[in-house]
Design a protein around this motif. Structure first.
Motif, short mmCIF file in Angstrom:
data_model
loop_
_atom_site.label_atom_id
_atom_site.label_comp_id
_atom_site.label_asym_id
_atom_site.label_seq_id
_atom_site.Cartn_x
_atom_site.Cartn_y
_atom_site.Cartn_z
N UNK A 255 0.82 -1.22 0.00
CA UNK A 255 0.00 0.00 0.00
C UNK A 255 0.85 1.27 0.00
N UNK A 256 1.96 1.26 0.75
CA UNK A 256 2.84 2.43 0.77
C UNK A 256 3.42 2.68 -0.61
N UNK A 257 3.78 1.60 -1.31
CA UNK A 257 4.31 1.74 -2.67
C UNK A 257 3.26 2.34 -3.60
N UNK A 258 2.03 1.86 -3.51
CA UNK A 258 0.98 2.37 -4.38
C UNK A 258 0.70 3.85 -4.10
N UNK A 259 0.71 4.22 -2.81
CA UNK A 259 0.50 5.64 -2.48
C UNK A 259 1.64 6.49 -3.03
N UNK A 260 2.87 5.98 -2.90
CA UNK A 260 4.04 6.70 -3.41
C UNK A 260 3.91 6.90 -4.93
N UNK A 261 3.59 5.83 -5.65
CA UNK A 261 3.48 5.92 -7.11
C UNK A 261 2.34 6.84 -7.50
N UNK A 262 1.19 6.73 -6.79
CA UNK A 262 0.04 7.57 -7.12
C UNK A 262 0.35 9.05 -6.90
N UNK A 263 0.99 9.36 -5.78
CA UNK A 263 1.34 10.76 -5.53
C UNK A 263 2.34 11.26 -6.56
N UNK A 264 3.20 10.36 -7.00
CA UNK A 264 4.21 10.72 -8.00
C UNK A 264 3.56 11.06 -9.33
N UNK A 265 2.40 10.40 -9.60
CA UNK A 265 1.72 10.62 -10.88
C UNK A 265 0.80 11.84 -10.82
N UNK A 266 0.06 11.97 -9.73
CA UNK A 266 -1.02 12.94 -9.69
C UNK A 266 -0.68 14.25 -8.99
N UNK A 267 0.38 14.26 -8.19
CA UNK A 267 0.73 15.49 -7.49
C UNK A 267 1.91 16.16 -8.14
N UNK A 268 1.86 17.48 -8.25
CA UNK A 268 2.97 18.25 -8.81
C UNK A 268 3.90 18.64 -7.68
N UNK A 269 5.13 18.24 -7.79
CA UNK A 269 6.08 18.64 -6.77
C UNK A 269 6.88 17.46 -6.25
N UNK A 270 8.12 17.37 -6.65
CA UNK A 270 8.95 16.23 -6.28
C UNK A 270 9.12 16.11 -4.78
N UNK A 271 9.34 17.20 -4.09
CA UNK A 271 9.60 17.14 -2.65
C UNK A 271 8.37 16.61 -1.90
N UNK A 272 7.21 17.07 -2.30
CA UNK A 272 6.00 16.60 -1.65
C UNK A 272 5.80 15.11 -1.90
N UNK A 273 6.05 14.67 -3.13
CA UNK A 273 5.91 13.25 -3.47
C UNK A 273 6.83 12.39 -2.61
#
Length: 620
Positions: free
Chosen positions: A59-77
């Motif tokens: 689940x942590x991996x999926x959240x990480x990947x999802x945030x990486x795709x849908x959120x703008x901002x590397x630091x936040x991801x």
């Protein structure tokens, strides 16, 4: 606002695999993978070690990947990915430690503590513990931040394609499921016990397939208790019929948190011991379970303790209070803990008005107990402030908190000088407890002595004012407390004598002093009291217990926990897990809690099935 490109998927994958290694190390630290007696069990342990960390962090991996795709901002991801991975690892570590201490995983009991008002406070955490937890959380975040940096260094290494990694995981996890299914069918305890150590283990069963292939199930296969989960509550089974008695007695019930049976000695509890010589002391008395809910439910309702949640959902109060209301009892319940945790205000005392509930939860527990005994005595003095009997009979209940961990007492009540001076919950590992258990238990003994001082004050008042001639007094514990006698500390973990056997002293008008050695239960209290109030119904209409003062040589004692019921006969104890949980399996022990051969459970199967059927007697 854009603060950089998304993190590379390969770096995230390396971070995920490194995080899995951390969880594997957590598991190895808490579970001795190579301690088993045969190579097959070791191999199975290794399968769990490889596959379950991958699932825990998925689940942590999926959240990480999802945030990486849908959120703008590397630091936040990256912050989100590190935070959820660190939190997952911290929860898994906590679960392993919880299992080592108590024998159960994060479950509804733990969630209840977290989600119910007053739950966290009931654990006795102080500000130092909270700061310590915050420090641990910060340290874990730091570790996973360093893992992210390391993942950047290792991302240049050539990795197998993800589909190969997932294919290998699929083969390994299917193999693990198959091994478990076969061992479950044949009731091979070693593999089942290994699996039970892992949080969120998902058992696989293949009984129909195995039988179709011509295999026969073991005679001592798992027996499960399926608590009634639907249908109406039939409590009582019939309308209560009362033939009024003259001068119904006052009733005073005193219950101490975690008070185990062997605390009732002339040294530790001299006041209660002296009082027992003029009443009845029950030397072989069991609570309704190994937790407050189960014990208190059995005491007030006369039903198996596992029914707490059903009655909580329906807000059903004890039939006992219907009988008391028939006589117009003046009611007051006092606690040094909380009426919201456990949910006494929605179960046992759900019909009490706010002015009939007195809660004092401020300051050290030993001070609360002193103040509450003051309030209890004042409430017994009547409107005129004297000792005159009020027109209406009185019901009084008090719950003492000093014997709850951390175990609280003032200096003047110390009878064991060598006690643990400070209790740090962050150090409560099995190794720490093993090293300090005697000093820790001495804290508990001092707390029990303090409770006895307060009980003694109330008993002195009753005796001095000649109120015992028309007062029923009951003093007991909600459940016991273990100090590593069988590898566990505290309660809520097993049905050992230390956790389910409690003291019981009862004084009733007209009864001669006695010592009762036959087995009795919290389930018996309601039937005993109802008979004195002129209730004509058979106790089977409202209780699963009997009468404290009537010996039933063929009875079995039933105790409950969050995940099992325990059946105590005159020779053995048998653990029967609920169908909804896989934490425990059938277990049979001697009355001294020594494991017996598992196949010896076979002869008790008819008895167990009868008790299971009776457990749903009040539901339709």
């Amino acid at each position: 606002m854009q603060t950089g490109a998304p993190a590379p998927l390969k770096k995230i994958t390396v971070f995920y695999l490194l995080s899995c290694v951390i969880v594997m190390l957590i598991a190895v630290y808490n579970i001795n993978v190579f301690s088993h007696n045969n190579a097959g069990t070791v191999a199975y342990s290794l399968l769990l070690l490889v596959t379950y960390p991958l699932m825990y962090l998925a689940p942590a991996l999926l959240i990480f990947v999802a945030s990486n795709i849908f959120l703008a901002g590397k630091r936040l991801n990256v912050a989100i990915g590190i935070a959820v991975s660190a939190l997952s690892a911290l929860v898994i570590f906590s679960d392993f430690v919880l299992y080592k201490l108590y024998g159960f995983h994060i479950n509804m009991f733990v969630w209840n503590i977290i989600s119910t008002r007053g739950g966290i406070a009931s654990l006795g955490f102080d500000q130092v513990s909270i700061y310590g937890l915050a420090g641990i959380g910060a340290l874990v975040i730091l570790v996973f931040s360093l893992l992210w940096l390391l993942a950047g260094k290792l991302a240049v290494v050539r990795l197998p394609k993800l589909r190969y990694i997932f294919a290998l995981f699929f083969v390994l996890t299917i193999t693990e499921r198959g091994i478990y299914a076969v061992n479950h069918f044949f009731s091979h305890g070693d593999v089942l016990s290994v699996a039970n150590q892992w949080p969120l283990h998902q058992p696989a069963k293949a009984s129909s397939l195995m039988e179709s292939l011509g295999y026969q199930r073991s005679k001592e296969r798992l027996v499960e208790f399926d608590p009634a989960s639907s249908g109406a509550i039939r409590y009582p089974m019939a309308k209560i019929d009362i033939e009024p008695v003259k001068n119904p007695p006052n009733i005073v019930m005193l219950v101490a948190e975690s008070l185990r049976a062997d605390m009732l000695t002339p040294e530790i509890m001299p006041n209660l011991w002296a009082f027992s010589t003029s009443g009845t002391r029950f030397t072989n008395h069991y609570s309704g379970g190994n937790g407050t809910r189960q014990g208190m439910f059995a005491l007030f309702y006369g039903l198996y303790g596992n029914n707490w949640d059903r009655f909580l959902g329906k807000r059903v109060s004890p039939v006992l209070f219907s009988a008391l209301d028939h006589y117009g009892y003046q009611r007051l319940a006092i606690t040094s803990a909380s009426f919201t945790y456990p949910e006494f205000d929605q179960t046992i005392f759900s019909t009490f008005s706010p002015n009939e509930l007195h809660q004092d939860d401020k300051g050290p527990a030993w001070r609360r107990d002193i103040r509450n005994v003051d309030a209890l005595i004042l409430s017994l003095q009547g409107e005129e402030g004297g000792a005159a009997q009020a027109v209406r009979p009185k019901f009084r209940f008090m719950f003492f908190e000093s014997t709850h961990a951390r175990y609280f007492f003032p200096k003047e009540n110390v009878i064991r000088e060598d006690y643990l001076q400070e209790v740090d919950y962050l150090k409560l590992t099995p190794d720490y407890l093993a090293e300090n258990i005697d000093a820790f238990k001495n804290r508990y003994i001092n707390a029990a002595h303090h409770v006895d001082r307060q009980v003694g004050r109330l008993l002195d008042y009753l005796q001095t004012n000649n109120e015992l001639d028309n007062t029923i007094v009951l003093v007991t514990g909600d459940h016991g407390e273990a100090f590593m006698e069988n590898g566990r500390w505290g309660h809520n973990s097993d049905f050992s004598e230390e956790q389910v056997k409690v003291p019981l002293v009862v004084s009733m008008p007209g009864l001669s002093p006695a010592v009762v050695d036959y087995p009795t239960s919290h389930l018996d209290f309601v039937g005993t009291i109802m008979s004195t109030l002129g209730v004509k119904n058979s106790s089977t209409d409202y209780s699963m217990g009997g009468n404290l003062f009537v010996h039933d040589p063929g009875r079995q004692i039933v105790v409950s926990s969050w995940s099992d019921i325990g059946v105590i006969t005159d020779k053995v104890k048998i653990v029967v897990p609920f169908k909804s949980t896989t934490q425990h399996s059938n277990l049979i022990t001697s009355l001294a809690d020594k494991p017996l051969a598992k196949n010896s459970i076979v002869q008790y199967m008819p008895l167990i099935r009868r008790i299971i059927e009776r457990g749903n007697h009040f539901f339709q």
